[in-house]
Design an enzyme around this catalytic site. Structure first.
Site, mmCIF file in Angstrom:
data_model
loop_
_atom_site.group_PDB
_atom_site.id
_atom_site.type_symbol
_atom_site.label_atom_id
_atom_site.label_comp_id
_atom_site.label_asym_id
_atom_site.label_seq_id
_atom_site.Cartn_x
_atom_site.Cartn_y
_atom_site.Cartn_z
ATOM 1 N N THR A 84 4.106 0.782 1.163
ATOM 2 C CA THR A 84 4.960 0.493 2.257
ATOM 3 C C THR A 84 6.324 -0.387 1.907
ATOM 4 O O THR A 84 7.295 -0.549 2.723
ATOM 5 C CB THR A 84 4.189 -0.773 3.108
ATOM 6 O OG1 THR A 84 3.710 -1.529 2.107
ATOM 7 C CG2 THR A 84 3.152 -0.104 3.988
ATOM 8 N N THR A 116 13.201 2.611 1.509
ATOM 9 C CA THR A 116 11.846 2.547 1.915
ATOM 10 C C THR A 116 11.323 2.832 3.131
ATOM 11 O O THR A 116 10.456 3.574 3.671
ATOM 12 C CB THR A 116 11.165 1.164 1.395
ATOM 13 O OG1 THR A 116 11.840 0.181 1.661
ATOM 14 C CG2 THR A 116 11.322 1.408 -0.156
ATOM 15 N N ARG A 176 16.338 -4.932 12.868
ATOM 16 C CA ARG A 176 16.955 -4.942 11.366
ATOM 17 C C ARG A 176 15.988 -4.194 10.344
ATOM 18 O O ARG A 176 14.879 -4.377 10.253
ATOM 19 C CB ARG A 176 17.270 -6.182 10.942
ATOM 20 C CG ARG A 176 18.317 -6.451 9.672
ATOM 21 C CD ARG A 176 18.375 -7.860 9.295
ATOM 22 N NE ARG A 176 18.525 -8.661 10.281
ATOM 23 C CZ ARG A 176 19.733 -9.055 10.588
ATOM 24 N NH1 ARG A 176 20.612 -8.543 10.189
ATOM 25 N NH2 ARG A 176 19.967 -10.147 11.381
ATOM 26 N N GLU A 234 4.194 2.661 11.179
ATOM 27 C CA GLU A 234 3.344 3.548 12.123
ATOM 28 C C GLU A 234 4.246 4.089 13.335
ATOM 29 O O GLU A 234 3.803 5.016 13.941
ATOM 30 C CB GLU A 234 2.390 2.459 12.790
ATOM 31 C CG GLU A 234 1.575 1.877 11.932
ATOM 32 C CD GLU A 234 0.334 1.008 12.529
ATOM 33 O OE1 GLU A 234 -0.674 0.989 11.798
ATOM 34 O OE2 GLU A 234 0.556 0.409 13.628
ATOM 35 N N ILE A 273 0.891 -1.156 0.083
ATOM 36 C CA ILE A 273 0.031 0.205 0.022
ATOM 37 C C ILE A 273 0.935 1.363 -0.090
ATOM 38 O O ILE A 273 0.268 2.377 0.397
ATOM 39 C CB ILE A 273 -0.785 -0.171 1.354
ATOM 40 C CG1 ILE A 273 -0.231 0.042 2.568
ATOM 41 C CG2 ILE A 273 -1.902 -1.372 1.272
ATOM 42 C CD1 ILE A 273 -1.273 -0.083 3.814
ATOM 43 N N ALA A 291 5.767 -6.174 6.894
ATOM 44 C CA ALA A 291 7.330 -6.579 6.416
ATOM 45 C C ALA A 291 7.539 -7.891 7.420
ATOM 46 O O ALA A 291 8.163 -8.687 6.834
ATOM 47 C CB ALA A 291 8.278 -5.502 6.493
ATOM 48 N N LYS A 320 11.573 -5.343 12.635
ATOM 49 C CA LYS A 320 10.197 -5.008 13.185
ATOM 50 C C LYS A 320 9.609 -3.904 12.202
ATOM 51 O O LYS A 320 10.068 -3.904 11.146
ATOM 52 C CB LYS A 320 10.271 -4.378 14.545
ATOM 53 C CG LYS A 320 10.885 -5.221 15.591
ATOM 54 C CD LYS A 320 10.764 -4.861 17.105
ATOM 55 C CE LYS A 320 11.981 -4.047 17.429
ATOM 56 N NZ LYS A 320 12.233 -3.984 18.884
ATOM 57 N N GLY A 321 8.448 -3.375 12.259
ATOM 58 C CA GLY A 321 7.707 -2.518 11.499
ATOM 59 C C GLY A 321 8.347 -1.018 11.562
ATOM 60 O O GLY A 321 8.734 -0.671 12.842
ATOM 61 N N GLN A 366 8.882 5.603 5.059
ATOM 62 C CA GLN A 366 7.647 5.217 5.882
ATOM 63 C C GLN A 366 7.789 6.038 7.032
ATOM 64 O O GLN A 366 6.678 6.756 7.439
ATOM 65 C CB GLN A 366 7.829 3.579 6.423
ATOM 66 C CG GLN A 366 7.415 2.949 5.274
ATOM 67 C CD GLN A 366 5.955 2.727 5.258
ATOM 68 O OE1 GLN A 366 5.471 1.984 6.123
ATOM 69 N NE2 GLN A 366 5.185 3.287 4.165
#
Lengths: 318, 168, 754
Positions: C479, C642, C636, C713, C477, C521, C709-710, C646
Site C-alpha cells: 500500500t 503510490t 489530500r 479500495e 502490504i 494511511a 482519506k484512503g 493503489q
C-alpha cells in the site's frame, strides 16, 4: 513428490534402453508438465531419465521440402525458426498461443505432444478420475465440465488434450518419429499418436511403453492460407475454450477432444464447395455436449468461418 | 546428487535430493530468496530466473537438470546500492506494490528484451517474417507469464519501456 | 475527546507542507529491497538455526468427521520429525462460538475430528527438508465420514436470515413509489465467489527462546494476530513477538491468519528448533478466506426526465457455517444517489463452504456491479446520457441520514473524467463502432467507498545523527505505508527523506490496527503525525532550555524545523548537534489518534468516476479492455505515485471481476473446482490496456488531522460496472451473471439474434 532416482541420458539409445530396464521410469524433457503433475502426486515415477540434453533439438530441412523438428527443440525455438515462420506460420501462431514465454522456453516439442489434460477433476486428487485412477469414475461427466470434450468423448472420460501446437501439427499433416526400447526407429502420422478415451483414458497415445519421440516431420507446406485462432477466457496465459488451425484445405480443432481433432468432415465439405458455415456444421453434426460445454458447439460454428475467411486473406499462405 | 550450477557468476556445488526444484535449491539451499514461490506450478511467473540467458520458471525444473548451467537470479542483476537500469526503472515507475512478483518480473523483462532482440515472435506479432514492431501490445503479451495481483501492469509497461530505451 | 472541529482548525506540518514532501511522488521507501529481491518475506527470514519444514494436509470433504487416522507410513518416512492430527496436536485455547473480525481470540489448529469445510487443515508433517515433509504429508492416511452438506448458494435461499444485528433500511414507501414510477429498471445480478490470490501464499517462520516465541508471518493486522496467537498458545501476550515486515499482498485475505502460524509455532516449541510452514497455492484457495457470492436485486423507478423516485438494492449472500461475515453489497447505495423512497438490505445464508471474509472493498466491489449497471440501463430507457442521469440525482446531503457531506466531489470527478476520456465520442446506440473484427464500446460508472479512522499509536525517535525513526506496529502490504510514514516524518521534523527510518510490522512497536478497509494511511499516518508533533515540541523545549544552544531562552512555539536545522529567526543549529549534546541516546515522543467524538455528524466517503473502452469480438464473445480512466476525490494525497498505483491496481481488479474471476462450487463435493492460478483467472498483462488514475485536489478536514482519506479500495468500486457498460455499448447485450466470459456473452449475442 515421492522419491525417485535421476539420470541424464547420454544418447537416445541409452535412454530407451534405460527406460526398458527400469520399472516405472519416465522420460523427463522440459519438465514443465511432468514436474507439475509429480508435485501433485498425479504422476509418481520411480526413475527419471533426463532426455533434455540429447542432441535432438535441431530443426532441419528434409529432402522432400519439409522440415524435421527434433523432439527436444524448445517450443520457443520452433516458433522462432525463420523456416517455420515463413512456411508454417500456423505452427508458430499455435505455439505462441500456448502457455507463457517462460514455459515455452523450457517445454520441448515431444513433451508438448505428451502433455496431459488440464481437466480440473484430473488435477484434484480428491476427485474420481479414470485417467488418473482407472476405475474411480469421471468427476467431470456430471460436474463442472465447461471445458470438456464435445468430440469423441466416452462415459469414462470427457477430458480434452490441451496442446495448441499439436492442433497446428495435425492440420499440417505432420509425422512423428519414435525410437522403441529395442532401439528401432519408426514413424507414423501425428494424427495417429493420440487416442480417444474409450474405456481406458489413462492410455493416451499409441506409443508402446518406453518409446521415445525423437522428431516431428512436416511435409512441404500445403497450398493455401494458414491461420490459428484460439478463444479463451483471458487474453493470454490460459487454456483455450476452443481453437482452430487451418492449413490450406486442412483443418484441426483444439480443446474439443481427447486429441487434436482433425476436422475431416469439414475439410471434405469445403473441398466439395460448401460454405465454411456449412462445412463446420457438417463437422459439428458429430459433436455432443455434456452439460456446461454446449457453448463450444456454438463457439466453433462461429469461430471456424471467421478463421477460414482470415486464412483466405492475401498473404496468409506459406 | 552432486550438482554444480553457476549462480550469478559463482560456481556452486550442491548435494541435493533429486526432488529439489531449481527454485527450492536457490531459496532453501543457497539462501537466494529473491526468486519467489507464488504457485509452484508455473502459473504465476514469480520464480522466473534466467538459465543460460533464457527466462524459465524455476519451480518447474529440478536442480539436477541444471548441472553445468549458468543461472542468473535477481540477486545477480543488481544490488540496492548499484541498481540495474531495469531495477531502477521499476523503482522510479512504481512498477510494484507488495513486491512479491517483482524479482520474477524483472528477470522476465530482461529475458524478454533478449527475445525481442532475437526477433522471436509472440501472439501479438502480425507479420511473422518481418522485424518485430515492439509495440506496447507486444510488450504486454510477452510479459503475460508474470502475474501481478497488485496489478501494477501499466507501471510495469512504463518501467520496461524506460529501461529498454536505456539498455538499447 | 477529540473533535472534528479541532482537526479542521488546528494547523499542523502536514497541512502546511512547507518542505513540499507531502503529496510528492517519491519512490517507495522499501523499493530498493523489493527490486533486488532482498526484502525478506516471512518464509525467507533467516532463523537462528536451520529450520525444519512443515507441510499441511487438507480435508477432501466439505462436512463430516475424521473416522480413521493412520500416520504410521508418514512417521516412518525419511526425515520426518513430527506428524500431528487432531488426535495428538497440543492443547490450545478454545475456539469462540463466533468470530468477531476485530476481537482477538484463540484459533486452534487440528482441534477436533470435525470437518467444517473442504480444504480445512487436518494434519501437519514436519521433516528435515521440504521434500521429505511434502512426500510424508501424502502418506498420512485419514479416513472420513462425508456428511450431508449445503454448498450451493441459490439452493438455500429459503434459509436466508437477516445478518446479525441488522434490519432492512427503508426510507419513504419504496414499493408504492416503485409501482407508480413511469420508467423502471428491475433486474437481478449475480456475482461469484472470489479469491484474493495474493502472490505470496501465507507462510510462517517460528522459533522459541525459552518460553518466548518469535514468529515471522504474513498478515495485515499485527496486534490482532499476535494477541490471537498468544491466546491460541495459552501464553501471555508479551511472550509472543510477531513480525510481518514484508507482506506479499493481502487484499483482506490476510486480515486474519491461518494454521501455518499456529502449527509452525507449536511445532517449533515441540521440536526445539525453528519451523517454517507455508500454504500451497491450492491450499490458499480453500484454506484461507474468500469473497462470498451475491445475488442482487436492483429496482429503480424514475420520472421521464430522469429523477429517481424509488431505489432498492437487496442482496442475498452467504458465509460459512460458523461465521457471520456479510458482504454488504447494498450499503453504498444508501449514500450514492438521491431518491425519496429507498429500500436496502441483506440476507445471509450459512453454508458448508470455506470461510467468507473481506476482500478488497467488501460491499462496494460487489454492489457496484449491479447498481452502476442498472443506472446505465435506466439512462438508456430514459434516453439520457449516463453521466447526466447521475448528475441529475446528485444529493445535496446524505440521501438517507440527511447529514452533510464532509466533502463530495463526485460530479466533478464525472465531469473531468468525461472530458479527459473523450466521453462525447460515445455513440448512445450500441454496436456502431467497428475496428477490424472488434466492436468498440465505451462505458462509465461512479465509484464510492467509505472513509474510516481507527485508534492507533506511533513513536518517533531522533538520534544523535539527526535521523528520525518512526516506529509503529503497522503493516505495508504493498500500500505504501513505509513511504508515507517516512514522508510524514520528514515533513513534520524538517529533515530530508533520507534521514528517516521506518520500522513497522512488529508487535513490540506501538500498536496500529493494520491494513484494511482503506483506513491504513489515515489511521497510521494520523498517529504518526501526532508523534511527530510531540517530538517537535520536545525538541523545541530541549533547545530553548539548553544554555549551549543558540536557541536558548527562546519561545519554543517559535522554533522552526527545516533541512535538519532548528531555528528561531536567525538563531539556529543542526538538530543533530542539539541531540548529540543533550540526548546522545536519542529523544523519543509518542503519538496517537482516536476517532473524533463528533465524526459521525458528517457523511464521509471517497468518490470517483470510471471511464472504460472495450473491444468485443461479436463472433466469439471475447472482450479486451483497451483503455481505462479513473478520476478520484479522496482527500489530500500523501504520495501521488503510490496512491496512483493503489487506484490503478483497484481498477484492474474491476476488470477481473467483470471478465474472468470467480470460483465455481461442485455441489457433490462442496469444493471449489478452480483451485489454482490456471483455473482461477486473475488478469494478466495482456488483458490490460492503457490505465490512468487522476486524483483531484481535495482536503477533507473532517476525516482526520491530515485531511487525507484512503485509496486502496476506491479504485475497484465501480470499475467492473464500467467494463460491463462498455460491453453493452459495444455489442448491445447485457450479461448480469459475472464474470462476463465468452460463453455467456456468446449466448446473449445469439439470443439477441446476432
Amino acid at each position: 513428490m515421492r522419491p525417485f532416482t535421476y539420470e541424464r541420458a547420454t544418447d537416445a539409445a541409452a535412454a530407451v534402453k534405460s527406460a526398458a530396464e527400469t520399472p516405472n521410469a519416465k522420460f523427463l524433457a522440459g519438465g514443465t508438465n511432468l514436474l507439475d503433475l509429480m508435485k501433485l502426486e498425479i504422476e509418481h515415477p520411480n526413475h527419471l531419465i533426463d532426455v533434455g540434453r540429447l542432441p535432438l533439438a535441431k530443426i532441419e530441412d528434409t529432402a522432400e521440402g519439409g522440415l524435421r523438428i527434433g523432439a527436444m527443440a524448445s517450443n520457443s525455438h520452433v516458433a522462432a525458426d525463420p523456416r517455420v515462420r515463413a512456411r508454417y506460420p500456423v505452427l508458430t501462431q499455435a505455439i505462441v498461443a500456448g502457455g507463457s514465454p517462460q514455459l515455452r522456453n523450457k517445454a520441448s516439442v515431444g513433451g508438448n505432444l505428451l502433455q496431459r489434460t488440464r481437466c480440473a477433476y484430473f488435477y484434484d486428487t480428491s476427485k474420481p478420475c479414470n485417467k488418473r485412477a482407472p476405475g474411480s469414475g469421471c468427476g467431470a461427466l456430471e460436474g463442472l465440465n465447461r471445458n470438456s470434450a464435445i468430440f469423441g468423448a466416452s462415459h469414462a472420460c470427457i477430458a480434452t488434450h490441451p496442446s495448441d501446437m499439436a492442433v497446428a501439427l495435425v492440420a499440417l499433416d505432420a509425422e512423428v518419429e519414435v525410437l522403441s526400447p529395442a532401439g528401432q526407429a519408426r514413424s507414423f502420422p501425428l494424427m495417429e499418436l493420440h487416442r480417444l478415451p474409450g474405456e481406458t483414458p489413462d492410455v493416451e497415445t499409441h506409443l508402446i511403453p518406453g518409446e521415445l519421440i525423437t522428431a516431428v516431420v512436416l511435409p512441404p507446406p500445403p497450398k493455401g492460407g494458414q491461420v490459428y485462432r484460439k478463444v479463451r477466457d483471458r487474453a493470454s496465459y490460459s487454456a483455450g475454450l476452443a481453437s482452430v488451425a487451418i492449413a490450406g484445405g486442412r483443418m484441426a480443432l483444439g480443446a474439443v477432444a481427447h486429441k487434436p481433432w482433425r476436422a475431416a468432415e469439414a475439410e471434405a465439405a469445403l473441398a466439395s464447395g460448401a460454405s465454411p458455415a456449412e462445412a463446420i456444421g457438417a463437422e459439428l453434426a458429430a459433436a455432443s455436449a455434456n452439460g456446461r460445454n454446449g457453448f463450444k458447439i456454438n463457439l466453433i460454428s462461429r469461430l471456424v468461418p471467421a478463421a477460414v475467411a482470415e486464412a483466405r486473406e492475401p498473404g496468409r499462405g506459406a | 546428487m552432486k550438482t554444480t550450477i553457476t549462480v550469478n557468476g559463482e560456481a556452486r556445488t550442491l548435494d541435493v535430493d533429486p526432488r529439489v526444484t531449481l527454485l527450492d535449491a536457490l531459496r532453501e539451499h543457497l539462501r537466494l530468496t529473491g526468486s519467489k514461490k507464488g504457485c509452484d506450478h508455473g502459473q504465476c511467473g514469480a520464480c522466473t530466473v534466467l538459465v543460460n540467458g533464457v527466462r524459465i520458471n524455476s519451480c518447474l525444473s529440478l536442480a539436477v537438470m541444471h548441472d553445468g548451467d549458468q543461472v542468473t537470479t535477481i540477486e545477480g542483476i543488481g544490488t540496492a546500492e548499484t541498481l540495474h537500469p531495469m531495477q531502477r526503472a521499476f523503482l522510479t515507475e512504481d512498477a510494484f506494490q507488495c513486491g512479491y512478483c517483482t524479482p520474477g518480473q524483472i528477470c522476465s523483462a530482461l529475458g524478454m528484451l533478449a527475445e525481442v532482440a532475437e526477433n522471436w515472435p509472440s501472439q501479438e506479432t502480425a507479420d511473422l517474417t518481418a522485424k518485430i514492431a515492439f509495440t506496447d501490445d507486444e510488450l504486454r503479451e510477452r510479459m503475460s507469464g508474470n502475474i501481478c495481483r497488485c496489478s501494477a501492469y501499466p507501471q510495469i509497461v512504463a518501467a520496461i519501456r524506460s529501461a529498454a530505451g536505456e539498455l538499447a | 475527546m477529540t473533535s472534528v472541529i479541532d482537526w479542521e482548525t488546528t494547523p499542523n506540518p502536514v497541512k502546511e507542507n512547507r518542505a513540499g514532501i507531502i503529496g510528492k511522488a517519491v519512490d517507495r521507501y522499501e523499493g530498493p529491497l523489493k527490486v533486488t529481491g532482498t526484502a525478506p518475506y516471512a518464509y525467507e527470514v533467516e532463523p537462528p538455526s536451520p529450520p525444519a519444514y512443515g507441510v499441511m494436509l487438507s480435508a477432501p470433504i466439505a462436512k463430516g468427521r475424521i473416522t480413521g487416522v493412520d500416520t504410521a507410513a508418514a512417521e516412518a518416512s525419511p526425515g520426518v520429525l513430527l506428524v500431528w492430527t487432531y488426535r495428538n496436536a497440543p492443547a490450545q485455547g478454545p475456539r469462540p462460538a463466533r468470530y468477531d473480525f476485530f476481537t482477538p481470540s484463540p484459533r486452534p489448529a487440528l482441534e477436533s475430528d470435525q470437518v467444517y469445510f473442504f480444504g480445512q487443515q487436518v494434519a501437519v508433517v514436519v521433516a528435515d527438508t521440504l521434500e521429505n515433509a511434502t512426500a510424508a504429508a501424502a502418506l498420512v492416511n485419514l479416513t472420513f465420514e462425508d456428511g450431508a452438506k449445503a454448498v450451493i448458494f441459490h439452493d438455500h435461499y429459503d434459509e436466508a436470515v437477516d445478518p446479525p444485528g441488522e434490519k432492512d433500511v427503508e426510507i419513504g414507501d419504496f414499493e408504492q413509489a416503485f409501482a407508480a414510477a413511469p420508467v423502471k429498471v428491475d433486474d437481478v445480478w449475480r456475482t461469484p465467489l472470489q479469491n484474493h490470490c495474493q502472490m505470496e501464499p501465507c507462510a510462517t517462520t517460528a522459533w522459541w527462546e525459552g518460553d518466548h516465541l518469535t514468529v515471522h508471518t504474513s498478515v495485515q493486522m499485527v496486534r490482532f494476530a499476535q494477541n490471537s496467537l498468544a491466546e491460541t498458545l495459552m501464553l501471555p501476550h508479551k511472550n509472543v513477538r510477531l513480525l510481518t515486515r514484508y507482506v506479499g499482498g493481502g487484499f483482506g485475505g490476510k486480515g486474519s491468519f491461518y494454521e501455518d502460524l499456529v502449527l509452525a509455532s507449536l511445532a517449533a516449541r515441540e521440536l526445539g528448533r525453528p519451523v517454517k510452514v507455508a500454504l500451497s497455492r491450492q491450499q490458499m484457495m480453500h484454506g484461507t478466506v474468500h469473497r462470498p457470492a451475491t445475488e442482487q436485486h436492483v429496482r429503480l423507478g424514475a420520472t421521464p426526465d430522469g429523477v429517481l423516485t424509488a431505489m432498492s438494492l437487496m442482496t442475498i449472500t452467504h458465509c460459512d457455517r460458523r461465521g457471520n461475515f456479510t458482504e454488504h453489497a447494498s450499503n453504498f447505495a444508501r449514500n450514492l444517489y438521491a431518491a425519496p423512497n429507498r429500500l436496502t438490505g441483506h440476507r445471509l445464508v450459512r453454508l458448508d463452504l470455506p470461510v467468507a471474509s473481506a476482500m478488497r472493498a467488501p460491499g462496494e466491489a460487489s454492489g457496484t456491479l449491479s447498481l452502476e449497471v442498472a443506472m446505465d440501463e435506466l439512462a438508456e430507457k430514459l434516453g439520457m446520457d449516463p453521466v447526466e442521469l447521475r448528475i441529475k440525482n446528485e444529493p445535496p446531503t446524505d440521501p438517507e441520514t440527511g447529514k452533510p457531506f464532509s466533502i463530495r466531489q463526485l460530479v466533478r470527478c464525472m465531469k473531468e473524467g468525461a472530458q479527459l476520456f473523450g466521453w462525447d465520442r460515445r455513440l448512445p446506440t450500441p454496436g456502431q463502432v467497428r475496428d477490424g473484427r472488434w466492436l468498440v464500446g465505451l462505458g462509465m460508472a461512479a465509484a464510492i467507498r467509505g472513509n474510516f479512522l481507527l485508534p492507533a499509536k506511533a513513536s518517533f525517535t531522533v538520534d544523535a545523527d539527526g535521523v528520525i525513526t518512526v516506529k509503529q506496529g503497522m503493516t505495508d502490504i504493498g500500500t505504501g505505508t513505509y513511504t508515507v510514514l517516512a514522508q510524514i516524518a520528514a515533513e513534520t521534523l524538517g529533515v530530508p527523506l533520507g534521514d528517516v527510518r521506518v520500522e513497522i510490522g512488529d508487535s513490540e512497536l506501538p500498536p496500529a490496527p493494520g491494513s484494511g478497509g482503506q483506513f491504513g494511511a489515515a489511521t497510521a499516518g494520523s498517529a504518526a503525525l501526532d508523534a511527530g508533533m510531540n517530538l517537535r515540541k520536545a525538541i523545541a523545549e530541549l533547545a530553548v532550555g539548553d544554555a549551549a544552544s543558540p536557541l536558548s531562552g527562546g519561545d519554543p512555539a517559535q522554533v522552526t524545523f527545516q533541512d535538519g536545522v532548528i531555528a528561531i529567526a536567525n538563531r539556529s543549529e543542526r538538530l543533530s548537534d542539539l541531540i548529540r549534546r543533550n540526548r546522545p541516546d536519542g529523544l523519543t515522543a509518542d503519538g496517537e489518534v482516536r476517532p473524533a467524538a463528533d465524526a459521525g455528524q458528517w457523511s464521509s466517503h471517497t468518490y470517483g468516476a470510471h471511464y472504460v473502452e472495450v473491444a468485443v469480438d461479436p463472433v466469439t464473445g471475447e472482450v479486451r479492455t483497451r483503455r481505462m480512466l479513473g478520476v478520484f476525490a479522496a482527500g489530500r494525497i500523501l504520495n501521488y505515485k503510490t496512491a496512483r498505483s493503489q487506484l490503478t491496481g483497484g481498477m484492474i481488479w474491476g476488470v477481473g471481476s467483470a471478465l474472468t474471476e470467480g470460483n465455481v462450487v461442485d455441489a457433490r463435493y462442496g469444493s471449489l473446482i478452480n483451485q489454482d492460478l490456471a483455473g482461477y483467472l486473475v488478469p494478466v498483462q495482456a488483458d490490460i490496456g492503457e490505465v490512468e488514475a487522476i486524483m483531484l485536489d481535495e482536503v477533507d478536514d473532517k476525516a482526520n488531522p491530515m485531511g487525507i482519506k484512503g485509496v486502496g479500495e476506491l479504485g475497484i468500486s465501480g470499475a467492473g460496472a464500467a467494463v460491463a457498460n462498455a460491453i453493452y455499448n459495444a455489442v448491445g447485450v447485457r450479461v448480469r451473471d459475472y464474470p462476463i466470459t465468452p460463453d455467456k456473452l456468446l449466448a446473449a449475442l445469439m439470443a439477441a439474434g446476432r
